[in-house]
Design an enzyme around this catalytic site. Structure first.
Site, mmCIF file in Angstrom:
data_model
loop_
_atom_site.group_PDB
_atom_site.id
_atom_site.type_symbol
_atom_site.label_atom_id
_atom_site.label_comp_id
_atom_site.label_asym_id
_atom_site.label_seq_id
_atom_site.Cartn_x
_atom_site.Cartn_y
_atom_site.Cartn_z
ATOM 1 N N SER A 49 -9.431 -0.756 -1.184
ATOM 2 C CA SER A 49 -8.388 0.157 -1.238
ATOM 3 C C SER A 49 -8.237 0.612 -2.841
ATOM 4 C CB SER A 49 -7.130 -0.693 -0.730
ATOM 5 O OG SER A 49 -7.436 -0.599 0.730
ATOM 6 N N ASP A 51 -0.347 6.057 3.120
ATOM 7 C CA ASP A 51 -0.478 4.432 3.221
ATOM 8 C C ASP A 51 0.940 4.010 3.797
ATOM 9 O OD1 ASP A 51 -0.892 1.677 1.970
ATOM 10 O OD2 ASP A 51 -2.544 2.741 1.242
ATOM 11 N N HIS A 94 1.620 -2.532 -0.039
ATOM 12 C CA HIS A 94 0.233 -1.835 -0.420
ATOM 13 C C HIS A 94 0.130 -0.493 -0.647
ATOM 14 C CE1 HIS A 94 -3.852 -0.390 0.887
ATOM 15 N NE2 HIS A 94 -4.267 -1.621 0.769
#
Length: 678
Positions: A213, A5, A38
């Site tokens: 996600s 990520d 994120h």
């Protein structure tokens, strides 16, 4: 486990000591530090610490490999791109450095060959990949199937059954409006919460994130938990387990909205198939009971914690502490009196028949009656019977129907004796447990006051009282028994002695107890030694005593790997006085202890530790003490004399700790009987 990520930052200290040294950046990134948020948010859902701060991750104790693949030079309002070359390199780095699970909460177009080959190498190494199904783009038609990146990852040619596609549901277990569907990939897809998932960003600030996600790291975390808890599981087994234990919602079976269902971690951790004791193959039966016999009384058993394996060879600690069904005190005053029975005798001195019958539809009189009469046979039920055949003055044979050998021997001794209703004779081994079906006795006088008696008995062990509506297969299984006996006696003018042996075989019980197969002791043999004696201490006063000791060997089996041994005892002391108040009266006093286990060696070999590498169990020995804390004692006073045309009997008894149960209250009773023959 690895997270591909935007990297990881840990200002809140959620991952202290649990960030892998193999964490690194790929592409243009020189470190794994997250500057976007994120990657940290996804990682926190997966593995944030259990520290009462912020949130707790699914696999809160796992070590996390942070692999940063974003390209900060190519970002927009929706985020930064992740070059496929960086993702491919990160996947290779992850499995080569021991990651068993890789989480990819990214989306995009069809993966190029370079990336698919990296996926193939990872799955060939047994590494699980969880990839997000993708989110519907605002203003565009909803995705019926996962996005192209997830689809290409799940291609069986590369996935080898080790890729799970993660879709999203809300708190009501309804598919999230933003979540891509899983049409065409129903059997490899799993749903988890993706709406308003609480987590933290790269600055340690709490946020509610939404998207597939956030569903993916929950599934990855569940896979990591299984891998950590059960190191014997392969990646394919973990994937199959997560998919097969998913909570089925929507259309029955796999469907295009939920895939295989919603992630159910508890179901995945629950044992699959039959649990078996580690290293033995013995099945663990939940709620299994064992039925104790009266000699074992109030035995409570031991704490039997052990290791058991499920169908996937996963080790669990289980409690095998048995539930014991007890007989308690089964000998009641009402049953002893049995006022409805009738006694019928016929025959001669050479051949005599004696029957106890209970009327069913009408009465049965002994006077002039014939049991061959069909109509009377319909009106009565046979309780017991004795057939005596005397071949000579020195030899006789006795057959008993529903009468045991001990009763036949007492009958053969003859002579008037006090009648005790509740206090058993010391040679009556287990009157409350054994139900004789038949017996035979041969007796021979040897001269000089000696006699020899032998015979056999067969019957079954009674079952304990059952709870209404509950059937226990162990407690109710058939339990026959067979016994052979031999006694030698000596009589003199004022004294008598006897010594004997009885060998009892129980094919399905042990001293009357039915044990669960897991505990062993499914069959047993018992040798009883008996000593008895009586002495006339005064012209009308006789003192007698009887003692019996048993040695029981229970067969090896189950956890009782070396078999079990029990020692048991029973005894009685009688005092009889004739002509006390009248010329034909008889007074008797008896103190007795029914059969009771006095010592036991019932050692169970319990697997206590399980070695995941060698698949070998280490056992410990736990004794199961079958000697009760209670000790039944019976005290009884018996008096009988003729009154008018009949016979009057009176009995006063006191039973302490009935059934060898210390908590059993004392049982005090008085019985008056008057019987006459018509």
């Amino acid at each position: 486990m690895a997270v591909l990520d935007s990297g990881l930052s840990d200002p809140a200290g959620e991952f202290t000591g649990r960030i892998s040294a193999a964490s690194r950046g790929f592409g243009s990134n020189t470190s794994y530090a997250d500057v976007e948020g994120h990657g940290t948010a996804v990682s926190a859902v997966l593995a944030a610490g259990r520290n009462d701060r912020h949130i707790m991750g699914m696999a809160w104790g796992a070590t996390l490999m942070a692999l940063r693949t974003d390209d900060q030079s190519n970002c927009s309002d929706s985020g930064c791109t992740h070059p496929t070359s960086a993702i491919a390199s990160a996947i290779d780095h992850a499995w080569q450095n021991g990651a068993r699970v890789i989480n990819i909460s990214l989306g995009g177009g069809t993966a190029p060959g370079q990336l698919l080959q990296a996926v193939s190498r990872a799955t060939a190494a047994g590494t699980i990949i969880v990839v997000a199904a993708g989110n519907n783009l605002e203003g565009e038609a909803p995705l019926v199937s996962p996005d192209a990146l997830a689809q290409s990852f799940a291609d069986p040619a590369y996935a080898r059954g080790l890729v799970i596609i993660a879709s999203s549901v809300n708190e009501n277990d309804t598919v999230s409006g933003f979540s891509a569907g899983v049409f065409g990939f129903e059997t490899v897809s799993l749903a988890a919460l993706g709406n308003r998932v609480r987590t933290i960003d790269h600055e340690g600030v709490d946020y509610l994130y939404t998207g597939t996600s956030l569903a993916a790291p929950q599934i990855s975390g569940a896979a990591a938990l299984l891998a950590q808890a059960f190191p014997n599981l392969s990646g394919r087994q973990i994937v199959d387990l997560l998919l097969s234990t998913a909570r089925d919602v929507g259309a029955p079976g796999a469907d295009a909205r939920y895939g295989r269902g919603i992630l159910d971690v508890a179901a995945a951790f629950a044992p699959q198939g039959q649990l078996r004791v580690a290293g033995t193959g013995l099945a663990v039966t939940p709620g299994a009971n064992s039925a104790l016999s009266a000699p074992m009384g109030d035995v409570t058993g031991a704490a039997l914690g052990t290791v058991a394996l499920d169908a996937l060879a996963r080790a669990y600690r289980v409690d095998l502490s048995p539930g014991f069904l007890r007989r308690g005190s089964m000998h009641s005053l009402g049953a002893a009196l049995d006022q409805h029975a009738r006694h019928v005798t016929m025959g001669s001195e050479a051949l005599a028949l004696s029957l106890n019958v209970a009327p069913v539809m009408g009465s049965l009189s002994s006077a002039g009656s014939s049991l061959l009469d069909v109509e009377r046979g319909r009106q009565s039920r046979l309780l017991s019977g004795v057939l005596e055949a005397r071949f000579s003055t020195d030899m006789a044979m006795t057959l008993g129907l529903r009468t045991g050998f001990s009763a036949l021997a007492t009958r053969a001794r003859g002579g008037a004796a006090p009648t005790f209703l509740m206090a058993d004779h010391g040679f009556d081994a287990q009157r409350g447990d054994l139900r004789p079906a038949g017996a035979m006795m041969l007796s021979r006088r040897l001269g000089e006051g000696f006699s020899l008696t032998g015979g056999f008995e067969t019957g079954h062990v009674g079952a304990p009282v059952h709870r209404p509506g509950v059937t226990d297969p162990v407690a109710t299984r058939p339990a026959p028994y067979h016994a052979v006996s031999m006694t030698i006696g000596m009589e003199r003018s004022a004294a008598a002695l006897s010594a004997g042996l009885t060998l009892m075989d129980e094919p399905a019980s042990a001293l009357g107890a039915r044990f669960d197969p897991l505990l062993g002791g499914q069959s047993a043999r018992t040798l009883f030694a008996r000593l008895g004696g009586s002495m006339r201490v005064a012209p009308q006063l006789t003192l007698s005593a009887n003692w019996q000791h048993g040695w029981t060997h229970a067969a090896a089996g189950g956890l009782l790997t070396r078999g079990g041994q029990l020692a048991s005892e029973s005894w009685s002391i009688d005092l009889a006085r004739r002509n006390l108040f009248a010329s034909d009266d008889l007074l008797g006093i008896r103190i007795a202890q029914p059969l009771r286990v006095v010592a036991s060696r019932f050692d169970l070999a319990l697997p206590d530790q399980w070695d995941w590498e060698t698949q070998v169990a280490t056992s410990r020995v736990v004794p199961l003490d079958l000697a009760p804390g209670g000790r039944e004692r019976n005290h009884e006073l018996s008096y009988a004399r003729s009154v008018g045309p009949g016979w009057l009997g009176a009995n006063l008894f006191l039973r302490e700790q009935g059934g060898n149960i210390a908590a059993m209250p004392d049982d005090l009773g008085l019985a008056l009987r008057w019987s006459a023959r018509f």
